[in-house]
Scaffold this motif. Structure first.
Motif, PDB file in Angstrom:
ATOM      1  N   GLY A   2       0.724  -1.240   0.036  1.00 25.60           N
ATOM      2  CA  GLY A   2       0.037   0.070  -0.064  1.00 25.60           C
ATOM      3  C   GLY A   2       0.728   1.222   0.143  1.00 25.60           C
ATOM      4  N   THR A  24       2.923   8.109  -1.716  1.00 20.78           N
ATOM      5  CA  THR A  24       1.462   7.666  -1.561  1.00 20.78           C
ATOM      6  C   THR A  24       0.957   6.761  -0.557  1.00 20.78           C
ATOM      7  OG1 THR A  24       0.790   8.937  -3.659  1.00 20.78           O
ATOM      8  CG2 THR A  24      -0.941   7.670  -2.603  1.00 20.78           C
ATOM      9  N   ASN A  37      -1.896   4.212   1.115  1.00 25.24           N
ATOM     10  CA  ASN A  37      -3.125   3.745   0.748  1.00 25.24           C
ATOM     11  C   ASN A  37      -3.238   2.343   1.355  1.00 25.24           C
ATOM     12  OD1 ASN A  37      -5.810   3.116   0.225  1.00 25.24           O
ATOM     13  ND2 ASN A  37      -5.573   2.739  -1.934  1.00 25.24           N
ATOM     14  N   ASP A  41      -4.908  -0.552   3.901  1.00 26.54           N
ATOM     15  CA  ASP A  41      -6.001  -1.468   4.497  1.00 26.54           C
ATOM     16  C   ASP A  41      -5.415  -2.088   5.998  1.00 26.54           C
ATOM     17  OD1 ASP A  41      -8.296  -2.346   5.618  1.00 26.54           O
ATOM     18  OD2 ASP A  41      -8.780  -3.483   3.805  1.00 26.54           O
ATOM     19  N   THR A  78      -8.795   1.908   7.061  1.00 23.62           N
ATOM     20  CA  THR A  78      -7.949   2.342   5.961  1.00 23.62           C
ATOM     21  C   THR A  78      -7.067   3.538   6.244  1.00 23.62           C
ATOM     22  OG1 THR A  78      -9.360   1.174   4.437  1.00 23.62           O
ATOM     23  CG2 THR A  78      -7.690   2.602   3.437  1.00 23.62           C
ATOM     24  N   HIS A  82      -4.885   6.852   4.872  1.00 26.67           N
ATOM     25  CA  HIS A  82      -4.614   7.414   3.638  1.00 26.67           C
ATOM     26  C   HIS A  82      -3.542   8.606   3.877  1.00 26.67           C
ATOM     27  CE1 HIS A  82      -7.511   5.421   0.892  1.00 26.67           C
ATOM     28  NE2 HIS A  82      -8.385   5.380   1.842  1.00 26.67           N
ATOM     29  N   ARG A 100      -0.745  11.631   1.534  1.00 27.36           N
ATOM     30  CA  ARG A 100       0.543  11.715   0.615  1.00 27.36           C
ATOM     31  C   ARG A 100       1.737  12.635   1.417  1.00 27.36           C
ATOM     32  NH1 ARG A 100      -2.608  14.088  -4.821  1.00 27.36           N
ATOM     33  NH2 ARG A 100      -3.417  12.007  -5.293  1.00 27.36           N
ATOM     34  N   SER A 140      -9.797   6.175   7.152  1.00 27.67           N
ATOM     35  CA  SER A 140     -11.138   6.409   6.539  1.00 27.67           C
ATOM     36  C   SER A 140     -11.731   4.961   6.274  1.00 27.67           C
ATOM     37  CB  SER A 140     -10.953   7.026   5.107  1.00 27.67           C
ATOM     38  OG  SER A 140     -10.216   6.346   4.295  1.00 27.67           O
TER      39      SER A 140
END
Length: 268
Positions: free
Chosen positions: A118, A129, A131, A133, A186, A188, A190, A267
Motif C-alpha cells: 500500500g 502515496t 493507501n 488497509d 484504511t 490514506h 501523501r 477512513s
C-alpha cells in the motif's frame, strides 16, 4: 581626453554595474539553493526526526492482559473464574468491562502496525502515496494489531470426521482495535519525500496509531467451530477488541526510528 570629473563619473558607474551584476549572481545562487532546500526539506526533516533507535509501541498482548486483569480485579472472582485461571482453559463467556470505572483505563495507547503493502513512491514528483488497509482480512471489522495461529490445519490432509482425533486442532488469537464507533480501518495520505530519504527508508514502513480508550473499552470473545468438509480442523478463536479514539496517525520507518509523516488520516 576625459577630464578628471568625467573619469570619476565613469568609474562610479562601472562600480555600480559590477555591484548590480554581483547582486544578480547572489540572487541566482540563493534561488538555486532555495530550490535545493525545497527538494531536500523532507530529507532534512527525516534526518532531524530520527532517534537512531527502533520505534516500539505498546505490546498488544501485554495491553490485553493488563485490561483483563484490571477488569477481573474490579470484581470478586467467582469459583469458575478461579478454576479457569488455574487450568488456563479459554472460556466461551463473552466479557465486557461495563462494571469497570473510567479511571481504570484513562490513559493513552500507541500501537505500531507493520505495512506490508500500500506504499507507492513517484520519484519524479518526490511523492509517497499511502493507501493501506489495516483490517487484515474480510472477517475482521477492526484494525488488526496481532494474529497468532497455533496448531496444524487439516485442509487436504484429513476428512472432517477424523480431524479432531488426529490432532488437527487450532487456536487462533486475534487482537484488534476499533476507532470508537467509526469502524475506520484504511490509512490514506501523501508525503513529500526526496529520493535520498526514500532510499534511506529501504522499504521499512509502519503505521503508528495513538489514542485513548473509550467506552466500552474492550470486548473479549471466544468462538468455536467444529471441523467441516471445507476446513477439516477444530478451531477455537479468541478475539479481543480494543475501543480507542485515535487522535494521531503517523508513517514511520520503525527500525531506524524515523518519523516520515504526521499528516495521515483514517477512513472506511
Amino acid at each position: 581626453m576625459f577630464d578628471p570629473r568625467s573619469k570619476r563619473v565613469l568609474s562610479n558607474a562601472m562600480r555600480v554595474l559590477v555591484c548590480a551584476l554581483m547582486l544578480v549572481e547572489v540572487r541566482t545562487q540563493a534561488n538555486a539553493a532555495a530550490v535545493m532546500r525545497a527538494a531536500d526539506i523532507e530529507a532534512s526533516y527525516v534526518a532531524n526526526s530520527s532517534s537512531g533507535h527502533p520505534f516500539v509501541g505498546d505490546d498488544p498482548v501485554a495491553t490485553r492482559d493488563w485490561m483483563v486483569n484490571e477488569h477481573t480485579s474490579s470484581r470478586s472472582p467467582s469459583f469458575g473464574d478461579r478454576v479457569r485461571t488455574l487450568v488456563r482453559i479459554p472460556t466461551s463467556k463473552q466479557r465486557s468491562n461495563s462494571d469497570v470505572t473510567e479511571a481504570n483505563f484513562a490513559q493513552n495507547l500507541t500501537f505500531v502496525v507493520p505495512v506490508p503493502y500500500g506504499i507507492r513512491y513517484q520519484a519524479e514528483k518526490h511523492r509517497l502515496t499511502v493507501n493501506v488497509d489495516l483490517s487484515g482480512d474480510d472477517n475482521q471489522t477492526g484494525i488488526l494489531l496481532k494474529k497468532t495461529i497455533s496448531g496444524p490445519s487439516g485442509r487436504k490432509l484429513v476428512i472432517r470426521q477424523e480431524a479432531k482425533s488426529k490432532g488437527f486442532i487450532q487456536h487462533v488469537d486475534i487482537i484488534e482495535l476499533e476507532d470508537g464507533e467509526s469502524k475506520k480501518t484504511t490509512v490514506h495520505g501523501r508525503v513529500t519525500l526526496s529520493p535520498a530519504a526514500y532510499a534511506e527508508a529501504n522499504g521499512d514502513y509502519a503505521i503508528v496509531l495513538t489514542g485513548h480508550l473509550v467506552p466500552p473499552y474492550f470486548n473479549d470473545r471466544i468462538d468455536h467451530s467444529d471441523p467441516t468438509d471445507d476446513e477439516p480442523t477444530d478451531i477455537t478463536t479468541r478475539t479481543f477488541k480494543l475501543y480507542v479514539d485515535i487522535n494521531a496517525v503517523w508513517l514511520i520507518s520503525p527500525q531506524r526510528g524515523v518519523i516520515l509523516s504526521k499528516a495521515l488520516h483514517l477512513s472506511r
